[in-house]
Scaffold this motif. Sequence first.
Motif, PDB file in Angstrom:
ATOM      1  N   LEU A  53       0.837  -1.205   0.000  1.00  7.49           N
ATOM      2  CA  LEU A  53       0.000   0.000   0.000  1.00  7.49           C
ATOM      3  C   LEU A  53       0.871   1.253   0.000  1.00  7.49           C
ATOM      4  N   ALA A  54       1.946   1.235   0.783  1.00  6.10           N
ATOM      5  CA  ALA A  54       2.848   2.388   0.834  1.00  6.10           C
ATOM      6  C   ALA A  54       3.517   2.617  -0.523  1.00  6.10           C
ATOM      7  N   ILE A  55       3.945   1.528  -1.173  1.00  3.98           N
ATOM      8  CA  ILE A  55       4.554   1.654  -2.503  1.00  3.98           C
ATOM      9  C   ILE A  55       3.539   2.218  -3.497  1.00  3.98           C
ATOM     10  N   THR A  56       2.305   1.763  -3.386  1.00  2.00           N
ATOM     11  CA  THR A  56       1.245   2.258  -4.270  1.00  2.00           C
ATOM     12  C   THR A  56       1.042   3.759  -4.105  1.00  2.00           C
ATOM     13  N   LEU A  57       0.977   4.208  -2.875  1.00  2.00           N
ATOM     14  CA  LEU A  57       0.749   5.631  -2.624  1.00  2.00           C
ATOM     15  C   LEU A  57       1.922   6.480  -3.090  1.00  2.00           C
ATOM     16  N   LEU A  58       3.129   5.907  -3.050  1.00  2.00           N
ATOM     17  CA  LEU A  58       4.302   6.646  -3.498  1.00  2.00           C
ATOM     18  C   LEU A  58       4.483   6.563  -5.011  1.00  2.00           C
ATOM     19  N   PHE A  59       4.390   5.359  -5.558  1.00  3.75           N
ATOM     20  CA  PHE A  59       4.661   5.134  -6.979  1.00  3.75           C
ATOM     21  C   PHE A  59       3.524   5.624  -7.873  1.00  3.75           C
ATOM     22  N   ARG A  60       2.298   5.535  -7.392  1.00  2.52           N
ATOM     23  CA  ARG A  60       1.099   5.943  -8.132  1.00  2.52           C
ATOM     24  C   ARG A  60       0.990   5.227  -9.485  1.00  2.52           C
ATOM     25  N   PRO A  61       0.866   3.897  -9.483  1.00  3.64           N
ATOM     26  CA  PRO A  61       0.700   3.177 -10.754  1.00  3.64           C
ATOM     27  C   PRO A  61      -0.662   3.500 -11.368  1.00  3.64           C
ATOM     28  N   ILE A 115      -8.321   0.230  -2.710  1.00  4.40           N
ATOM     29  CA  ILE A 115      -9.543  -0.498  -2.322  1.00  4.40           C
ATOM     30  C   ILE A 115      -9.216  -1.967  -2.052  1.00  4.40           C
ATOM     31  N   VAL A 116      -8.363  -2.558  -2.900  1.00  9.06           N
ATOM     32  CA  VAL A 116      -7.931  -3.943  -2.671  1.00  9.06           C
ATOM     33  C   VAL A 116      -7.238  -4.056  -1.315  1.00  9.06           C
ATOM     34  N   SER A 117      -6.388  -3.103  -0.990  1.00  6.74           N
ATOM     35  CA  SER A 117      -5.676  -3.113   0.282  1.00  6.74           C
ATOM     36  C   SER A 117      -6.643  -3.015   1.454  1.00  6.74           C
ATOM     37  N   ALA A 118      -7.654  -2.168   1.309  1.00  6.36           N
ATOM     38  CA  ALA A 118      -8.651  -2.032   2.382  1.00  6.36           C
ATOM     39  C   ALA A 118      -9.384  -3.350   2.603  1.00  6.36           C
ATOM     40  N   ALA A 119      -9.725  -4.033   1.514  1.00  2.00           N
ATOM     41  CA  ALA A 119     -10.379  -5.338   1.634  1.00  2.00           C
ATOM     42  C   ALA A 119      -9.448  -6.358   2.278  1.00  2.00           C
ATOM     43  N   ALA A 120      -8.150  -6.299   1.899  1.00  2.00           N
ATOM     44  CA  ALA A 120      -7.176  -7.234   2.475  1.00  2.00           C
ATOM     45  C   ALA A 120      -7.010  -6.994   3.968  1.00  2.00           C
ATOM     46  N   LEU A 121      -6.957  -5.745   4.371  1.00  2.00           N
ATOM     47  CA  LEU A 121      -6.816  -5.429   5.795  1.00  2.00           C
ATOM     48  C   LEU A 121      -8.044  -5.874   6.578  1.00  2.00           C
ATOM     49  N   THR A 122      -9.212  -5.756   5.965  1.00  2.00           N
ATOM     50  CA  THR A 122     -10.436  -6.254   6.615  1.00  2.00           C
ATOM     51  C   THR A 122     -10.361  -7.767   6.792  1.00  2.00           C
TER      52      THR A 122
END
Length: 535
Positions: A365-373, A381-388
Amino acid sequence: MQTYPLTTRYTWCIAIIILSLIPGLFTTLMEPDAALYAGIAKQIVWRNDWVNLFADGTDWLDKPHLPFWISALSFKIFGISTFAYKLPAFLCWLSGARFTYLFARHFYGTATAQIAALIYLTALHAIISSNDVRAEPYLTCFLVAASWYLVQSLRSAWYIIPAALFTAFALMTKGPFVLITIGSGLLLHWTIQKDWRQFLQWKWYVYLLLAAVFTLPEIWCLYLQFDAHPEKVIYGQQGVSGIRFFLWESQFGRFFNTGPIKGHGDPFFFLHTLLWAFLPWSLLFYLALFQRLRKLRKGVEWITLGASLCTLLLFSFSGFQLPHYLNILFPYFSILLAAWLIDLPLKKAMITQRVIALLMVVLLLAITLLFRPHYWIAYVIVSAAALTGWWLLRSPDDIIKVSMLGSVCVAIFINLFFYPTLLDYQGGSVAAEWKNRQFPGEIVHFYRSNSQAFEFYADAQVERRDTSFKKKELVFTGRAGRQALDLAGKEYKEEAVFSSYPVTRLDGQFINPATRHEGLDTVWLLRVNALYSNK
């Protein structure tokens, strides 16, 4: 023994893992290795030559033929494409899971076999290698298949035939060192079990003879391309024997740093590489290995331990080391760990796996927020589901599922978001796609530059012109080539310019969008309009 409710949903777990990996079958090939190997297979098809291997416009002597034959056959069936290159390797990798399952079930039962297969499928570097395809998916399958059939040969001698066939496949994929992986496990197993009579069984010697016979196509092709043509210059030398290279220098020469390809080995490289390459299972694997070594005479089988340790030691003391070498040992690691995990009180292990899974999800998630693919919001959203899901999977019986959670997130992240964005910066493949649209079927000339990705994806042959150009040729080049043209005062038209980055060598500067441009290189497609002689 644990009941592991997971086992009743085994098929669903396998399906989820496979679905998360399928998008990677269509992701652009990365330089250098995957694109290089695909290009070699492409040359087999275009030249209709299944004996001689060519790369970068010349004879190629490094890896054996079988993976290129398989890829070329896939090209014949499906056409030359990314999907056609990756599909057979992906199927081999899945077959490796099946043989891992069969091997584990034979010695430990169905529950252990299911866990072993899931561990194998969710190991981090195996997920990466199912996308960035080299020889390892093939070799992994062939090795564990050979081990499985050799185990079956203990009760029926007829199984030595498929065992020898898969051993030959492994030999024709990577070289003779594979016999160490296959044989060391059996030798340790017989020694600890004090089953000395096995050393006198005729079938094992027939097996070795058959494996040698099945490997003759490789030997014959090497003879025809190299030994029969001592005038060829290979690695800067004439009189190079392809057969000798295959039997010794290609692998043992690297291990002992005596061959033409040398490296600088670190005895601890694979010990710390394993910590991330076998995530999320690496910490538990080290514990399982330690416990197995403490109880040398209490195990059910020693084949997996012998294959793992002997090969790992060989790799560790070799002069040439790369992380993906470990992949071929993942079936043996997975069986060792599953056999230990099935009898383990799960509370402490569950804490370990929950922490690792959480770290994997949060880091991605951190890489996603930094890299912005591309479409990065979707991965949030996938990360939020995974954390749930991570929060809900708190029972010790959920240890396999919570571990899988981190691995599935990795597969989704790299196959749908990270790699597709990253490969926008691979100048060679991007330039080839543009060229195919704008100048379909036109030959391109490399000048003071090289790109395996461009050569694979271009719809026409690529030529190398380091001495002269004819008028109005389409040229692929980098900064050095363009500067040489400028210094010579020659005219050219800039058809297109592309940013370029070595995508397999990432660093923080590239990941950060604010500094990414500082590390980018440039490649051009130029239309050279005048004669140019480089004297």
